[in-house]
Enzyme design. Structure first.
Site, short mmCIF file in Angstrom:
data_model
loop_
_atom_site.label_atom_id
_atom_site.label_comp_id
_atom_site.label_asym_id
_atom_site.label_seq_id
_atom_site.Cartn_x
_atom_site.Cartn_y
_atom_site.Cartn_z
N ASP A 90 0.85 -1.20 0.00
CA ASP A 90 0.00 0.00 0.00
C ASP A 90 0.87 1.24 0.00
O ASP A 90 1.62 1.49 0.96
CB ASP A 90 -0.94 0.00 1.20
CG ASP A 90 -1.84 1.25 1.22
OD1 ASP A 90 -2.28 1.67 0.12
OD2 ASP A 90 -2.07 1.81 2.30
N GLY A 98 -0.32 8.37 1.12
CA GLY A 98 0.19 9.74 1.26
C GLY A 98 1.19 9.87 2.39
O GLY A 98 1.99 10.80 2.41
N ASN A 112 2.43 6.60 4.49
CA ASN A 112 3.20 5.37 4.71
C ASN A 112 3.31 4.48 3.48
O ASN A 112 2.48 4.53 2.58
CB ASN A 112 2.56 4.56 5.85
CG ASN A 112 2.72 5.25 7.18
OD1 ASN A 112 3.76 5.83 7.48
ND2 ASN A 112 1.66 5.21 7.98
N GLY A 154 -3.57 7.80 -6.52
CA GLY A 154 -3.44 8.24 -7.92
C GLY A 154 -4.31 7.43 -8.85
O GLY A 154 -4.94 6.45 -8.46
N ASP A 197 -5.94 3.01 -4.50
CA ASP A 197 -6.18 2.60 -3.11
C ASP A 197 -7.66 2.54 -2.74
O ASP A 197 -8.09 1.63 -2.02
CB ASP A 197 -5.39 3.46 -2.11
CG ASP A 197 -5.51 4.95 -2.37
OD1 ASP A 197 -6.34 5.36 -3.21
OD2 ASP A 197 -4.76 5.73 -1.74
N GLY A 223 -5.42 11.52 2.62
CA GLY A 223 -6.38 12.05 1.66
C GLY A 223 -7.70 11.31 1.79
O GLY A 223 -7.97 10.68 2.81
N CYS A 262 -12.93 20.47 -2.98
CA CYS A 262 -13.08 19.01 -2.95
C CYS A 262 -13.30 18.54 -1.51
O CYS A 262 -12.79 19.16 -0.56
CB CYS A 262 -11.83 18.33 -3.49
SG CYS A 262 -11.38 18.83 -5.17
ZN LIG Z 1 -9.28 17.79 -5.21
#
Ligand SMILES: [Zn+2]
Ligand SMILES: [Ca+2]
Ligand SMILES: [Ca+2]
Ligand SMILES: [Zn+2]
Lengths: 328, 328
Positions: free
Chosen positions: A19, A22, A24, A82, A123, A151, A192
């Protein structure tokens, strides 16, 4: 020899799971039943070279350990932030949550180094696969999962399969916008839900309040050396800090309205929240759905994930499902 | 007789199409190739009884006319605002754009009155079916359509089929929210793109400016008796009225951000805009996508529909596709 054959039979079919988040970089050995046999955690390096080098090293160490743990590794499943083309095993593009992480072929170097088949997906998508195989999504034809970490990621299961979209950009649920302006997001845009309700967003607000000397409440256990996190914001709010409460109310409203948008677009049977903030968000999100969704969608249920590690388990499920189907 | 048989052969297989919108009730005879042979338009009555009565009368008149037009009516397709269960032919619930329009079985009375099979779906979904059969969506596996009329409707085609959702509430694209507050919407909530960018929303703003004596520009042709509409707002903006321009800029931004949300959830190959405002919105929406979407979604194209009447044609397509498959 006969004893070797027996040993072989007693081996547990397993997956190596990676994994790339952002914060780890984690690797795990996951057995067929979804148990994490062993887990390795490091800070995710900031550069492409260091990241690939560390990932390969951790994978090799894990493969070595797997032998002594009697786990037969069938392949490697990689979960990453991503947009991912899973057919090619390539990360197409990432927000600045993971730097130097665009047009990265993950399948080839990992497959070359380990001599194993490799699956790669986003993810949030992996979290959805984990729920489908091991969690609340078992047997549910249409559901959505939202995973809140540094995130916000998401995955959509429609008719038992992930929706990847025409440019592998479906289910980017962290970048649903609930404001025409709103706070800046890691994606370069504004408004967002990730910019309101992610761990990183709450940490940003906690730091801001702390800088203005408005975070700490009397009786709150907060050492000077301690890094300020979302947890401090939540405990301040619980102790009556109205500024902290207002920040959390806005974050929750943003997340709830974002989820209402999902209900009005794909209208799943259920919504599964995972990540450290899931239990905090569950109840207010359910309330916002009942207040703001169309009548036909108001009854859609919000669950918190029962899985310890959705992204790692979902990455493993790609291996366990496909490798067993193809090879055995 | 032989001459009767030849007449029968020369008949064109056709559908009766009904569109129940926020303003009008329309019926049409649509032939197999998608041409509207004859169309009937009335104001959509405000009460359930009057609406059903008028619809049945218009349908009967059309069936009678179809005989002399040599159109063989295979069945009735009904497009309506609100959430629809197409399996049952029932309108489950509507916003206040169409009053007295919840838990309404449309299939039974129409089928009983005309002796024809009846299909029912939501207007936005019908628009998407029309694009799939006759428009820009032909042969496109994944696309989205947004139809702007009195309100805003939408339809999502995923792997060549509509997404209806677990409670028939998918693709309620007019009720995507782009603000935590924002203007009141016909659904009872706030911040929906319908409340910013529909014909009704623009009319509301045009009237407001006119009441404040800020709509009319010198040289603008606007009679006192004329009802104020979105068109006046657009022409005022084009003539340099900065207040009108600001209203339209906000409407366009809201619609664009709402569409970005769709791209980040289902990531279609293309977006088709229809309705009277489609050509006005196309260019700015494409720009907002390029500014605010994730890099992977920025190149997704916005088309304006080439179809004259998407909702009516889509309602017809339900008949033409299913009836021909089943009966012939
Ligand atoms: Zn955004
Ligand atoms: Ca995703
Ligand atoms: Ca719809
Ligand atoms: Zn609404």
């Amino acid at each position: 020899s006969i004893s070797q054959d027996i040993d072989h039979i007693l081996e547990t079919q397993s997956a190596l799971s990676v994994d790339l988040g952002g914060t780890n970089l984690r690797v795990a050995i996951v057995c067929m039943k979804g148990n994490i046999v062993k887990k390795y955690t490091e800070t995710n390096p900031k550069t492409y070279e260091d990241r690939i080098r560390l990932m390969l090293k951790m994978c090799k160490d894990a493969v070595r350990d797997a032998v002594s743990l009697n786990c037969r590794i069938l392949g490697v499943g990689i979960s990453t932030g991503g947009r991912v083309n899973p057919q090619e095993g390539v990360v197409l593009h990432s927000t600045n949550l993971i730097q130097e992480w665009s047009s990265v072929n993950l399948r080839t170097p990992v497959s070359d180094a380990l001599g194993l088949p490799v699956w790669v997906d986003n993810d949030g998508n992996c979290a959805a696969l984990a729920e489908r195989k091991f969690g609340h999504g078992k047997g549910v034809e249409n559901f959505v999962t939202i995973i809140t970490g540094t995130g916000i990621g998401g995955g959509i299961i429609h008719q038992n399969e992930l929706i990847h979209g025409s440019t592998f950009c479906a289910a980017e649920l962290g970048h649903i916008k609930v404001s025409l302006e709103g706070p800046e997001c890691s994606c370069g845009s504004r408004g967002c839900i990730e910019a309101y309700a992610s761990g990183m967003a709450l940490q940003r607000e906690a730091k801001r309040l702390n800088d203005e000397d408005m975070l700490k409440k009397e009786g709150m256990d907060l050492k000077l050396s301690e890094p300020i996190t979302a947890a401090h914001l939540i405990s301040a709010a619980r102790m009556g800090n109205s500024k902290a409460d207002a920040v959390l109310h806005k974050a929750t409203t943003a997340l709830g309205v974002g989820i209402v948008n999902i209900l009005h677009i794909v209208n799943p049977t259920l919504v599964i929240l995972s990540g450290v903030l899931a239990s905090y968000y569950k109840e207010p999100v359910q309330r916002i759905i009942s207040e703001r969704a169309l009548l036909s969608a108001q009854s859609i249920k919000v669950f918190t994930s029962a899985l310890e590690e959705p992204a790692l388990l979902g990455a493993a499920s790609m291996v366990l499902d496909y490798a067993t189907r193809r090879t055995y």
